[in-house]
Scaffold this active site. Structure first.
Site, short mmCIF file in Angstrom:
data_model
loop_
_atom_site.label_atom_id
_atom_site.label_comp_id
_atom_site.label_asym_id
_atom_site.label_seq_id
_atom_site.Cartn_x
_atom_site.Cartn_y
_atom_site.Cartn_z
N ARG A 88 -6.50 9.56 -6.68
CA ARG A 88 -4.92 9.35 -5.10
C ARG A 88 -5.98 9.91 -3.83
O ARG A 88 -6.72 9.35 -2.98
CB ARG A 88 -3.52 9.68 -5.03
N ASP A 148 7.73 9.90 -9.33
CA ASP A 148 7.78 10.81 -10.33
C ASP A 148 8.90 10.98 -11.26
O ASP A 148 8.57 11.20 -12.90
CB ASP A 148 6.56 12.01 -10.32
N ARG A 151 10.34 8.12 -13.67
CA ARG A 151 9.48 7.95 -14.29
C ARG A 151 9.49 8.69 -15.75
O ARG A 151 9.01 9.11 -17.19
CB ARG A 151 7.21 8.11 -13.88
N HIS A 175 2.06 15.03 -5.13
CA HIS A 175 2.11 14.32 -5.80
C HIS A 175 0.72 13.51 -6.62
O HIS A 175 -0.24 12.62 -6.12
CB HIS A 175 2.76 13.01 -5.67
N1 NAD Z 1 3.67 7.66 -2.85
C1 NAD Z 1 4.17 7.14 -3.83
O1 NAD Z 1 4.60 7.78 -4.98
C2 NAD Z 1 2.87 5.91 -3.61
C3 NAD Z 1 3.41 4.69 -4.68
C4 NAD Z 1 2.66 3.51 -4.64
C5 NAD Z 1 1.85 2.96 -3.81
N2 NAD Z 1 1.26 4.34 -2.82
C6 NAD Z 1 0.50 4.24 -2.38
O2 NAD Z 1 0.78 2.88 -0.91
C7 NAD Z 1 -0.46 2.41 -0.32
C8 NAD Z 1 0.16 1.05 -0.35
O3 NAD Z 1 0.31 0.21 -1.33
P1 NAD Z 1 0.05 -1.24 -2.00
O4 NAD Z 1 -0.32 -1.41 -3.59
O5 NAD Z 1 1.53 -1.19 -1.17
O6 NAD Z 1 -0.87 -1.86 -1.16
P2 NAD Z 1 -1.38 -3.27 -0.64
O7 NAD Z 1 -2.92 -3.37 -0.66
O8 NAD Z 1 -0.53 -3.96 -1.56
O9 NAD Z 1 -0.97 -3.29 0.50
C9 NAD Z 1 -1.32 -2.09 2.48
C10 NAD Z 1 -0.85 -3.10 3.39
O10 NAD Z 1 -1.05 -1.69 4.52
C11 NAD Z 1 -1.76 -3.07 5.33
N3 NAD Z 1 -2.57 -2.41 5.88
C12 NAD Z 1 -3.98 -1.86 6.12
N4 NAD Z 1 -3.91 -1.23 7.33
C13 NAD Z 1 -2.59 -1.42 8.63
C14 NAD Z 1 -2.74 -0.35 9.48
N5 NAD Z 1 -3.59 -0.68 10.58
N6 NAD Z 1 -1.25 -1.27 10.30
C15 NAD Z 1 -0.58 -1.87 9.48
N7 NAD Z 1 -0.71 -2.11 7.98
C16 NAD Z 1 -2.30 -2.05 7.44
C17 NAD Z 1 -2.84 -4.68 4.70
O11 NAD Z 1 -2.69 -4.84 5.16
C18 NAD Z 1 -1.74 -3.97 3.02
O12 NAD Z 1 -0.67 -5.19 3.31
C19 NAD Z 1 -1.27 3.30 -1.14
O13 NAD Z 1 -1.70 3.37 -0.18
C20 NAD Z 1 -0.86 3.16 -2.75
O14 NAD Z 1 -1.75 4.33 -2.97
C21 NAD Z 1 1.76 5.46 -3.25
O1 LMR Z 2 -1.78 5.28 -8.63
C1 LMR Z 2 -1.16 5.60 -7.95
O2 LMR Z 2 -2.43 5.72 -7.05
C2 LMR Z 2 0.39 5.22 -7.21
C3 LMR Z 2 1.16 5.91 -6.62
O3 LMR Z 2 1.17 7.30 -6.48
C4 LMR Z 2 2.06 6.43 -8.46
O4 LMR Z 2 2.30 6.99 -8.64
O5 LMR Z 2 1.95 5.11 -8.63
#
Ligand code: NAD
Ligand code: LMR
Length: 308
Positions: A88, A148, A151, A175
């Site tokens: 990450r 987490d 899970r 995380h």
């Molecule tokens: N914290 C957590 O537990 C957790 C869990 C899952 C995913 N994530 C994170 O969440 C983020 C998104 O994941 P995803 O699978 O939805 O990705 P994704 O690529 O499906 O979606 C991301 C979206 O963000 C948009 N985007 C990019 N720049 C932007 C901006 N400046 N303004 C507005 N929109 C913008 C993109 O166009 C895209 O549609 C990733 O960084 C991922 O690692 C975190």
């Molecule tokens: O694993 C990742 O990169 C996305 C998110 O933080 C998750 O735990 O699913």
């Protein structure tokens, strides 16, 4: 109750869908930078309303922050997800710029909002939102521990051969694959410590599987997960919107709690209408404290990569 979700990708759309299905918000705005994408996701989701029985109005916007004005809660899911084999932390270069720009744009239009940060590396992005917006700490919340812990419960139920509803457990710490601290000592099956049912070795396997939960899914899916992340965010949004005062492990700015300073990391908090109502300090064992300390060192090292 108006909720904005920035990023109409996999996690943002899943989050908007669960919020709508739970039917507690009057309005959800989805905003994305990609032309027409959020509008398309919003229309598709609205066409599930009569099927799924919700009245939440979902609207999409291509980068027009005026549509997000006066949001009670804003969720930031914009940014790139990792690919198999990545950590990450490797996402920081691209995501820091996006999260900084998005968070400042949001508070220009919703100065009283509560922000939930999802984009990775989440603990560092949560810290960045503090630095970029200067909002009070109760109004900036990182989502990681809720996912987490879900899970962890899944893995515990699997090991115990028990229904998930019988199982309770919590993951604190950063995380990240290495930084998570699943509290196996405190995990229970219907109030009975899980160590009464499974061996130490099996419990250690549960712990290890939990820590790499995100990486395992990324390997299977080719990108990171979205259903459980979306459900985790929606549960936190619901707790704030409905002022439930439920405890969730969330990333929050620590100022001495757990002996830690000047970083955001996952600890149990009470969520309510003010966002983080309070941080819950539980008594950790010596080894849990050491793992938490090690996790904090990792998060702080990633924070140092930010140009603030
Ligand atoms: N914290 C957590 O537990 C957790 C869990 C899952 C995913 N994530 C994170 O969440 C983020 C998104 O994941 P995803 O699978 O939805 O990705 P994704 O690529 O499906 O979606 C991301 C979206 O963000 C948009 N985007 C990019 N720049 C932007 C901006 N400046 N303004 C507005 N929109 C913008 C993109 O166009 C895209 O549609 C990733 O960084 C991922 O690692 C975190
Ligand atoms: O694993 C990742 O990169 C996305 C998110 O933080 C998750 O735990 O699913």
């Amino acid at each position: 109750m108006k909720v904005t979700v920035v990023g109409a990708g996999a996690v943002g759309a899943s989050c908007a869908e669960y919020i709508a299905i739970k039917n507690f918000a009057s309005e959800v705005i989805i905003l994305d930078i990609k032309e027409g994408f959020a509008e398309g996701k919003a229309m598709d989701l609205m066409q599930t309303a009569s099927l799924n029985g919700f009245d939440t109005k979902i609207t999409g916007s291509t980068n027009d922050y005026s549509k997000t004005a006066d949001s009670d809660i804003c969720v930031i899911t914009s940014g790139i997800p990792r690919k198999p084999g990545m950590t990450r932390e490797e996402l920081i270069g691209i995501n820091a710029g996006i999260v900084k720009m998005v968070s400042t744009s949001l508070i220009e239009h919703s100065p009283n909002t509560i922000i939930i940060v999802v984009s990775n590396p989440m603990d560092t992005m949560t810290y960045l939102v503090h630095k970029a917006t200067g909002l009070p700490k109760n109004r900036i919340i990182g989502m990681g521990g809720a996912l987490d812990s879900a899970r962890f419960k899944y893995r515990l139920a699997e090991a115990l051969g028990a229904p998930i509803s019988d199982v309770d457990g919590m993951v604190i710490g950063g995380h990240s694959d290495k930084g998570m601290v699943p509290l196996t000592r405190l995990a229970t099956r219907n109030s009975v410590p899980v160590s009464e049912f499974i061996s130490e070795e099996r419990l250690e396997q549960v712990l290890q599987d939990t820590k790499v939960g995100g990486a395992t899914l990324t390997g299977l899916l080719g990108t990171s997960a979205w259903y459980a992340p979306g459900a985790a965010v929606s549960s936190m949004v619901q707790a704030i919107a409905c002022d439930t005062k439920k405890i969730f492990p969330c990333s929050t700015l620590l100022e001495g709690e757990y002996g830690l300073h000047d970083l955001c990391i996952g600890v149990p908090v009470i969520l309510g209408k003010n966002g983080i109502e309070s941080i819950v300090e539980i008594n950790l064992s010596t080894s849990e404290k050491a793992h938490m300390q090690e996790s904090a060192i990792g998060v702080s090292a990633t924070n140092k990569l930010l140009t603030l």
